[in-house]
Design a protein around this motif. Structure first.
Motif, short mmCIF file in Angstrom:
data_model
loop_
_atom_site.label_atom_id
_atom_site.label_comp_id
_atom_site.label_asym_id
_atom_site.label_seq_id
_atom_site.Cartn_x
_atom_site.Cartn_y
_atom_site.Cartn_z
N ASP A 26 0.83 -1.21 0.00
CA ASP A 26 0.00 0.00 0.00
C ASP A 26 0.86 1.25 0.00
N ASP A 59 -9.33 1.53 -6.66
CA ASP A 59 -9.41 1.61 -5.19
C ASP A 59 -8.04 1.95 -4.60
N ARG A 60 -6.98 1.77 -5.39
CA ARG A 60 -5.62 1.93 -4.85
C ARG A 60 -4.83 3.04 -5.53
#
Length: 297
Positions: free
Chosen positions: A170, A204-205
């Motif tokens: 992430d 989403d990332r």
């Protein structure tokens, strides 16, 4: 002119040409062998420089004959190599089998690229001065993360090609502006086999995604925008090695020049279409006048 920094790999490509790639346990006779400068980082740097960008390469080569050749090739294409280190030991190599349909399979031996596991003093300043930072995954992940975070701190647009495909932390994706996987990489990252579903899941990332689709062109998705598919020119492929890197290098130049995304993708597709009609990776990459002519046709 777009200022582009590439943080990534330099390899010597050891390319074997065969009618059909061997299966496991099978021996076949090839028709030709070539050594061609490559590596995803160097390929993108050369592609961007030939497309008209002002390009600097942060990377590492070995203190062998391949290293000398790799540095010379980058410089000959107009890439600044002041931040290309020379490490003890061999340069990276990529062992490539190309079949008569233009498909390829590749084994990469990192060599000197494995020493590039952190940013050196001065690297952040170099990155901060750029318009765009290009990243791939053929150097140790800590350096990729550090480079992306440095660019993010200085509002430099980050473009990541997630190859070789692997799970991404992430902390890396939080610093990426544009992710450019191919279909296989998009599936690996999301578990979705449909390119549009995979691209949408990646939003989403990261804020923007371009999935390259080979002869079918490319798919662009962004948060709050409708998906966009841009076709590729119809050509007869001879060797697809380096086509994705040609696309990314040209795309970076186009975006840095302020072209709208549809035009930037079509311009990059024109560059990639030219590259697949020639053998080799860096050797196949077109210069700006060729790209402009193909784009206009």
């Amino acid at each position: 002119m777009t200022d582009i920094v590439v943080l990534g790999s330099t390899n010597m490509d050891l390319v074997t040409y065969v009618a059909k790639a061997p299966q496991r346990g099978e021996t076949v006779t090839g028709r030709e062998f070539r050594t061609v400068p490559g590596g995803k980082g160097a390929n993108q740097a050369i592609a961007a420089a030939r497309a008209g960008g002002d390009v600097l390469m942060i990377g590492a080569v070995g203190n062998d004959a391949y290293g000398t050749h790799l540095r010379s090739t980058l410089e000959h294409s107009g890439v600044d190599t002041d931040d290309l280190r020379t490490a003890e030991g061999p340069s990276g190599t990529a062992h490539i089998v190309v079949d008569d349909e233009g498909g390829n399979s590749i084994v990469v031996i990192p060599g000197a690229n494995g020493t590039l596991d952190h940013l050196s003093p001065g690297d952040e300043g170099v990155i901060a001065s750029a318009d765009i930072l290009l990243l791939q995954l053929e150097i140790p992940l800590p350096a990729v993360v550090a480079g992306a975070q440095a660019a993010h701190r200085h509002d430099v647009r980050t473009v990541l090609t997630p190859s070789p495909a692997q799970p991404l932390p992430d902390e890396l994706l939080a610093a990426i502006d544009l992710l450019v996987p191919n279909e296989h990489e998009a599936t690996t990252l999301t578990g979705r086999t449909d390119p549009r579903e995979a691209a949408t899941a990646l939003l989403d990332r990261v804020p923007e995604v371009v999935v390259t689709l080979g002869a079918a062109g490319s798919l662009y998705v962004a948060r709050g925008a409708d998906p966009l598919t841009v076709p590729a020119p119809t050509v007869t492929a001879v060797d697809s090695t380096g086509a994705g890197d040609t696309f990314v290098g040209a795309l970076a130049v186009a975006l840095g020049e302020g072209r709208p995304m549809p035009d930037a993708l079509a311009w990059a597709a024109a560059a990639a279409a030219l590259s697949v009609q020639r053998e080799g990776a860096s050797a196949s990459m077109p210069y700006r006048p060729e790209i402009e002519a193909r784009y206009a046709s």
